[in-house]
Design an enzyme around this catalytic site. Sequence first.
Site, PDB file in Angstrom:
ATOM      1  N   HIS A  14     -15.745 -98.590  -1.777  1.00  0.00           N
ATOM      2  CA  HIS A  14     -15.148 -98.108  -0.515  1.00  0.00           C
ATOM      3  C   HIS A  14     -15.878 -96.831  -0.114  1.00  0.00           C
ATOM      4  O   HIS A  14     -15.530 -95.733  -0.538  1.00  0.00           O
ATOM      5  CB  HIS A  14     -13.646 -97.850  -0.719  1.00  0.00           C
ATOM      6  CG  HIS A  14     -12.933 -97.452   0.540  1.00  0.00           C
ATOM      7  ND1 HIS A  14     -11.583 -97.675   0.718  1.00  0.00           N
ATOM      8  CD2 HIS A  14     -13.359 -96.852   1.679  1.00  0.00           C
ATOM      9  CE1 HIS A  14     -11.215 -97.222   1.905  1.00  0.00           C
ATOM     10  NE2 HIS A  14     -12.279 -96.706   2.511  1.00  0.00           N
ATOM     11  N   HIS A  16     -18.114 -95.302   3.403  1.00  0.00           N
ATOM     12  CA  HIS A  16     -18.671 -95.451   4.749  1.00  0.00           C
ATOM     13  C   HIS A  16     -19.983 -94.677   4.792  1.00  0.00           C
ATOM     14  O   HIS A  16     -19.979 -93.449   4.591  1.00  0.00           O
ATOM     15  CB  HIS A  16     -17.705 -94.893   5.794  1.00  0.00           C
ATOM     16  CG  HIS A  16     -16.348 -95.537   5.737  1.00  0.00           C
ATOM     17  ND1 HIS A  16     -15.985 -96.567   6.560  1.00  0.00           N
ATOM     18  CD2 HIS A  16     -15.275 -95.304   4.931  1.00  0.00           C
ATOM     19  CE1 HIS A  16     -14.747 -96.937   6.282  1.00  0.00           C
ATOM     20  NE2 HIS A  16     -14.290 -96.185   5.291  1.00  0.00           N
ATOM     21  N   HIS A 194      -9.341-102.327   5.637  1.00  0.00           N
ATOM     22  CA  HIS A 194      -8.497-101.158   5.406  1.00  0.00           C
ATOM     23  C   HIS A 194      -7.061-101.545   5.778  1.00  0.00           C
ATOM     24  O   HIS A 194      -6.829-102.096   6.873  1.00  0.00           O
ATOM     25  CB  HIS A 194      -8.916 -99.997   6.308  1.00  0.00           C
ATOM     26  CG  HIS A 194     -10.157 -99.273   5.868  1.00  0.00           C
ATOM     27  ND1 HIS A 194     -11.339 -99.897   5.630  1.00  0.00           N
ATOM     28  CD2 HIS A 194     -10.365 -97.950   5.624  1.00  0.00           C
ATOM     29  CE1 HIS A 194     -12.240 -98.996   5.267  1.00  0.00           C
ATOM     30  NE2 HIS A 194     -11.681 -97.797   5.250  1.00  0.00           N
ATOM     31  N   GLU A 197      -3.199 -97.473   4.495  1.00  0.00           N
ATOM     32  CA  GLU A 197      -3.642 -96.073   4.334  1.00  0.00           C
ATOM     33  C   GLU A 197      -2.585 -95.226   5.055  1.00  0.00           C
ATOM     34  O   GLU A 197      -1.785 -94.552   4.415  1.00  0.00           O
ATOM     35  CB  GLU A 197      -5.030 -95.875   4.944  1.00  0.00           C
ATOM     36  CG  GLU A 197      -5.560 -94.443   4.862  1.00  0.00           C
ATOM     37  CD  GLU A 197      -6.894 -94.255   5.612  1.00  0.00           C
ATOM     38  OE1 GLU A 197      -7.256 -95.091   6.448  1.00  0.00           O
ATOM     39  OE2 GLU A 197      -7.578 -93.227   5.357  1.00  0.00           O
TER      40      GLU A 197
HETATM   41  N1  ADE Z   1     -13.607 -94.804   8.786  1.00  0.00           N
HETATM   42  C1  ADE Z   1     -14.157 -93.935   7.930  1.00  0.00           C
HETATM   43  N2  ADE Z   1     -13.263 -93.558   7.016  1.00  0.00           N
HETATM   44  C2  ADE Z   1     -12.109 -94.209   7.292  1.00  0.00           C
HETATM   45  C3  ADE Z   1     -10.816 -94.242   6.708  1.00  0.00           C
HETATM   46  N3  ADE Z   1     -10.493 -93.508   5.636  1.00  0.00           N
HETATM   47  N4  ADE Z   1      -9.881 -95.011   7.284  1.00  0.00           N
HETATM   48  C4  ADE Z   1     -10.171 -95.728   8.367  1.00  0.00           C
HETATM   49  N5  ADE Z   1     -11.367 -95.738   8.955  1.00  0.00           N
HETATM   50  C5  ADE Z   1     -12.332 -94.991   8.413  1.00  0.00           C
HETATM   51 ZN    ZN Z   2     -12.436 -96.015   4.413  1.00  0.00          ZN
END
Ligand code: ADE
Ligand code: ZN
Length: 315
Positions: A14, A16, A194, A197
Amino acid sequence: MYEWINALPKAELHLHLEGTLEPELLFALAERNGVALPWADVETLRKAYAFNNLQEFLDLYYAGANVLRSEQDFYDLTWAYLQKCKAQGVVHVEPFFDPQTHTDRGIPFEVVINGIQAALRDGEKQLGISHGLILSFLRHLSEEEAFRTLEQAMPFRDAFIAVGLDSSEVGHPPRKFQRVFDKARAEGFRAVAHAGEEGPPEYIWEALDLLKVERIDHGVRAAEDPELMRRIIDEQIPLTVCPLSNIKLCVFGHMREHNILDMLEQGVKVTVNSDDPAYFGGYVAENFQALHDHLGMTEAQARKLAQNSMDARMV
Ligand code: ADE
Ligand code: ZN
């Protein structure tokens, strides 16, 4: 403890790539590309890294990505991340990138993918780090726009292992993207998303049942739903948890309150990841270190978390 964590073979599932843009590189790329920045210097930018929620972070993250223009920029970004991985014992990566963040600014899809892919290939050859790349759709945009992005990706089909779903969660449930995920899976992409969260457990159910994802990114709010917990334990569905991210974005008030080790002890296949390390104060090893410092993570727990990450790889 720190050196020992580095020595443990780990996978990062995970991450980005746009979230690995360190302020120093951001300023260097702005200079290289003649991009004017709203921050006076690196220190001022770092001071802006104080977020009350996901959206406040995303606003800054998308602004930062504006300095990424050329194939070389995407190469440099990805290569810097892989060097961090090498130093921290990360032997396999399955990073996300957000094509729409770039194509919507007029950067051609092939510029982005060529730069990233060249660095990932060099990482494999020169650093021994294996990889699988995940194309992530921005959920605050429409499903129609996600379909267009999938179409743009098809000439580069072999570059990807999966599609993902990220950006602003609340108000953009997984069901909004059911048809584009169906199409992606029909084209042979695997799927992650995702969920849970900031969004409710219901979004995790939707990601599993409608998008048919193999892993849940974050998923920490699953703990609120006992039936969902039973399912993710029974089916050993991996959760790619990002402890430092969850504190920076106020998902938990303090690392002492984080539920990752409780979930681990209940038999959930949780893994440790850094999400957007340039913005959240650390890469994978710093996330492990925080669990040790604030939650009393044992060596046995660290080993299990690292093994979970290796078991949850897609390639
Ligand atoms: N894009 C980058 N980080 C993210 C995250 N933690 N949650 C959703 N989108 C993201
Ligand atoms: Zn993320």
